[in-house]
Design an enzyme around this catalytic site. Structure first.
Site, PDB file in Angstrom:
ATOM      1  N   GLY A   1      67.470 -36.661   8.890  1.00 24.09           N
ATOM      2  CA  GLY A   1      68.075 -35.742   9.847  1.00 24.09           C
ATOM      3  C   GLY A   1      67.771 -34.294   9.506  1.00 24.09           C
ATOM      4  O   GLY A   1      66.697 -33.957   9.005  1.00 24.09           O
ATOM      5  N   SER A   2      68.737 -33.437   9.737  1.00 27.33           N
ATOM      6  CA  SER A   2      68.502 -31.997   9.628  1.00 27.33           C
ATOM      7  C   SER A   2      68.294 -31.495   8.209  1.00 27.33           C
ATOM      8  O   SER A   2      67.873 -30.356   8.021  1.00 27.33           O
ATOM      9  CB  SER A   2      69.665 -31.233  10.280  1.00 27.33           C
ATOM     10  OG  SER A   2      69.658 -31.434  11.678  1.00 27.33           O
ATOM     11  N   THR A   3      68.589 -32.314   7.179  1.00 28.85           N
ATOM     12  CA  THR A   3      68.268 -31.861   5.831  1.00 28.85           C
ATOM     13  C   THR A   3      66.761 -31.677   5.677  1.00 28.85           C
ATOM     14  O   THR A   3      66.304 -30.870   4.853  1.00 28.85           O
ATOM     15  CB  THR A   3      68.780 -32.842   4.756  1.00 28.85           C
ATOM     16  OG1 THR A   3      68.203 -34.137   4.966  1.00 28.85           O
ATOM     17  CG2 THR A   3      70.301 -32.945   4.793  1.00 28.85           C
TER      18      THR A   3
ATOM     19  N   LYS B   1      64.885 -30.222   7.659  1.00 27.82           N
ATOM     20  CA  LYS B   1      64.501 -28.899   8.165  1.00 27.82           C
ATOM     21  C   LYS B   1      64.137 -27.947   7.024  1.00 27.82           C
ATOM     22  O   LYS B   1      63.421 -26.963   7.237  1.00 27.82           O
ATOM     23  CB  LYS B   1      65.634 -28.330   9.018  1.00 27.82           C
ATOM     24  CG  LYS B   1      65.803 -29.070  10.344  1.00 27.82           C
ATOM     25  CD  LYS B   1      67.045 -28.636  11.112  1.00 27.82           C
ATOM     26  CE  LYS B   1      67.190 -29.437  12.401  1.00 27.82           C
ATOM     27  NZ  LYS B   1      68.435 -29.132  13.133  1.00 27.82           N
TER      28      LYS B   1
END
Length: 482
Positions: A212-214, A216
């Site tokens: 997920g957004s980790t 990014k």
């Protein structure tokens, strides 16, 4: 002599010579191979003929041996706080073999490693006194993670960024390896093997999932390294609403389009704006994204040692432009373990240098002499020091103003990144809640990654900041306050 008798005598002599050659071959050349064969029951009996060596945490043995009273197996393995340390120790079972450190260092722990043998052992052809395995695990950080994960299904890993030492590795659910240590523990084995062996599954090392957004953090690192982002406070101009390239599909952000329209990289990280990171990945392209991921450990089958970990994955097969965009937010076919995301954060905290993670500091003989040392692990420059500094600055904003606030540790610098990853067919499973962070204070530093797979939280309330960040906070506090 009768010709027939002479021929028969020569033939018998040849048979005797052939038998002697065969015996010599088996004893001189094949003997050791047969002795070492995994199906040789004498080896298995020999492993448990005497007490095993121990696995050490914080100067104390977390394993032991106890007499069985049986004829075949004189001793069997015991464990202190078995479920707490199972991801590290694995199990040593008379019926089901060995795993993790028990498996990697089986010969050291049972005394059959040639490095342990003294001159007298060689002369008498006997098994040596067993050695010990000294781990890097910190019992306070390990316990803090265990306590914080109660009531949740998930995993947590902590690393010292400067040394690469794994300070904690916890899974929940876990299992007590002592339950299957004996020769007649079939019922316990079947119970632990139920539900595809979920109780014994090492999520920390061997279960890559969408980060997920980790992820990014990896996307922004690639964007900075390739000159696509030079100022984290400059507006990116990337619009929201945002259409995934090559499609007509809108990509929403949790914060909403009003908050994410054209924002800077810092704001995009704080609000976790999908539009910004999807577009950055799309502009970078698959090769540059994969190159950055691989510098940080993705697609690498690394021995740490505990066991060979399952590689975290950034796709190598050719992707379409929309798929590349989705990788920028840690979706599509991107997969990572908690260890991998802790490695990403460790490199960011350590000025871009990634030190090879390891869970063992030394392997010793019975007298304490060192057989192996891991005090000088391999180090590589995964990113420029300036890139790492910019990422830390952005992560601090997440921890002070964004979803990472629950990870704050009094008196310490903390930076983090939340993540929520979709999973299942048409998102029919609860999303994964991720959090990765670093903390440092008074010369100490730590990098942590946590994933929560299931909890009693309502689906609409699942998020990395809410569920995973408090676990990371407890772990960082346990280390930094020592």
């Amino acid at each position: 002599m009768n010709k027939t008798i002479r021929r028969a005598s020569v033939f018998c002599l040849l048979l005797v010579l052939a038998l002697l050659v065969r015996v010599t071959w088996v004893q001189a050349y094949q003997g050791q191979a047969l002795a070492d064969n995994e199906h040789n029951r004498r080896n298995l009996l020999g492993q448990y003929e005497n007490p095993l060596g121990n696995i050490i945490v914080g100067g104390e043995a977390i394993t032991g041996s106890v007499k069985t009273g049986g004829k075949d197996f004189a001793y069997k393995r015991t464990y202190a706080d078995g479920p707490l340390y199972a991801p590290i120790t694995g199990f040593s079972s008379q019926a089901f073999g060995t795993t993790m450190l028990e498996g990697v260092y089986k010969k050291v722990l049972n005394g059959s490693d040639d490095r342990l043998k003294t001159v007298m052992d060689l002369l008498l052809n006997k098994r040596a006194s067993p050695g010990n395995v000294v781990t890097t695990i910190d019992k306070d950080v390990q316990k803090a993670a265990w306590d914080a994960l109660q009531g949740k299904q998930g995993s947590a890993v902590a690393i010292d960024p400067k040394t690469g030492e794994i300070l904690a590795m916890v899974n929940n659910p876990s299992f007590d390896p002592g339950r299957i240590a004996g020769a007649n523990d079939k019922e316990a084995w079947e119970e632990l093997s139920a539900d595809n062996g979920k109780a014994m599954e090492n999520v920390a090392l061997r279960k890559p999932q969408a980060p997920g957004s980790t992820f990014k953090l990896v996307t922004l690192a690639a964007a900075i390294e390739n000159g696509l982002v030079t100022d984290v406070d400059a507006p990116t101009g990337i619009p929201d609403p945002y259409t995934i390239p090559g499609t007509r599909t809108l990509l929403p952000s949790e914060a909403g389009s009003a908050a994410c329209n054209g924002v800077s990289a810092r704001v995009a990280m704080r609000l976790s704006c999908n539009n910004v990171f999807a577009e950055l990945a799309s502009k970078l392209g698959q090769d540059k994204m994969r190159a950055m991921a691989e510098k940080l450990g993705f697609n690498t089958n690394t021995e740490i040692p505990v066991t060979t970990r399952v590689p975290s994955k950034y796709p190598s097969a050719k992707m379409s432009v929309d798929q590349v965009a989705q990788t920028g937010i840690g979706q599509f076919d991107v997969q990572a373990t908690p260890l991998q995301m802790a490695m990403v954060t460790a490199a960011i905290e350590n000025d871009g240098k990634l030190v090879a993670p390891h869970s063992v500091s030394e392997v010793t003989d019975a007298g304490g002499s060192v057989l192996e040392s891991f005090k000088n692990p391999k180090t590589q420059q995964a990113m420029n020091a300036k890139t790492a500094s910019m990422l830390r600055d952005v992560m601090k904003t997440v921890a002070t103003e964004g979803g990472g606030k629950p990870a704050q540790v009094s008196g310490a610098e903390v930076g983090g990144k939340t993540g929520t990853a979709q999973r299942g067919v048409k998102n029919n499973l609860p999303p994964l809640a991720w959090f990765t962070s670093y903390g440092k204070a008074k010369g100490k530093q730590i990098a942590v990654a946590v994933v929560i797979e299931n909890s009693d939280t309502d689906r609409s309330e699942i998020g990395g900041g809410r569920l995973a960040a408090p676990v990371a906070q407890k772990m960082m506090q346990a280390w930094l306050k020592k």
